[in-house]
Design an enzyme around this catalytic site. Sequence first.
Site, PDB file in Angstrom:
ATOM      1  N   LYS A  39       9.160 -10.035 -12.359  1.00  0.00           N
ATOM      2  CA  LYS A  39       9.401 -11.444 -12.053  1.00  0.00           C
ATOM      3  C   LYS A  39       9.497 -11.637 -10.540  1.00  0.00           C
ATOM      4  O   LYS A  39       9.581 -10.678  -9.775  1.00  0.00           O
ATOM      5  CB  LYS A  39      10.688 -11.926 -12.726  1.00  0.00           C
ATOM      6  N   TYR A 265      14.517 -21.757  21.049  1.00  0.00           N
ATOM      7  CA  TYR A 265      15.288 -22.971  20.798  1.00  0.00           C
ATOM      8  C   TYR A 265      16.759 -22.792  21.167  1.00  0.00           C
ATOM      9  O   TYR A 265      17.359 -21.756  20.890  1.00  0.00           O
ATOM     10  CB  TYR A 265      15.186 -23.364  19.329  1.00  0.00           C
TER      11      TYR A 265
END
Length: 382
Positions: A39, A265
């Site tokens: 999965k 940033y």
Amino acid sequence: MSDKYYRSAYMNVDLNAVASNFKVFSTLHPNKTVMAVVKANAYGLGSVKVARHLMENGATFFAVATLDEAIELRMHGITAKILVLGVLPAKDIDKAIQHRVALTVPSKQWLKEAIKNISGEQEKKLWLHIKLDTGMGRLGIKDTKTYQEVIEIIQQYEQLVFEGVFTHFACADEPGDMTTEQYQRFKDMVNEAIKPEYIHCQNSAGSLLMDCQFCNAIRPGISLYGYYPSEYVQQKVKVHLKPSVQLIANVVQTKTLQAGESVSYGATYTATDPTTIALLPIGYADGYLRIMQGSFVNVNGHQCEVIGRVCMDQTIVKVPDQVKAGDSVILIDNHRESPQSVEVVAEKQHTINYEVLCNLSRRLPRIYHDGDQRFVTNELLK
């Protein structure tokens, strides 16, 4: 999926390591079916390539979370048995039958709704695994009476096959009595009814730590890919698992920050002296998270600090002067003792190794290694 890619960041996936780990579980439980859990895109590795390689190495049964994941495997030629561990909307039941996928029965009400939605055109069998809630508190039936009633409903329909029963351990990767109590509760409930072909309860931790002779199948997930579910499990077992994932980026540019200059940033890093930096074309959109600022990566054997904020698509590293564009940088390593191991990265991210792997996004090309052979999967260029 394309075998081309046009960026300098990618994952290396060692398929031989995955096959070796599968063999570990086959050896630990020689009389049980190893239901390989693929999965979440095989925990980030790529479910199609992993499932195909596992089939070549003896896998006969896979488990996924959703029907979409199961259909993806079918569309790419995976013919082995597949069980959906999650809940399928009852309206989509015909799709599961069409693709020969076994489903989880989480409740009596779900089963009744599912039966209503089987069209008269469907003549194929529908395989069902009943989920028992023995302490996890999520999906599943909690009492023996309801469990017996669900079996009786299934037996009323020739098209339905009671193929399996299972539960899920909540604390198998930790010390304590809860797992033993869950296992006993599971046995008690299953013993009160007819037994199906598959009885399973062991996840990776349960498969590594417990024998569970009552069961005839196991469901290893994270450990198939070479990772222990917890430090406790790693310390308790003598089994050697092989980590299978590397995350690599190549330097795209180097430059020098002068004293007083900042980068990225927020200007959270300011150079105090002339500083050589390398720009890596990878960021939090790829699964290398902002919190990795201040961690270290391997550049030509040097441990180099990630400086400034990790951006969506770029990461900045303080490097020795001799580093140049094109040099390879290891952000996640496939050696357990490496400073870039999945476990070290998970600790930095305040999470678990599962999440680190699952966060590695689909835009990263996966390069699969099988001995001397090399295969590339790029999901963006289908």
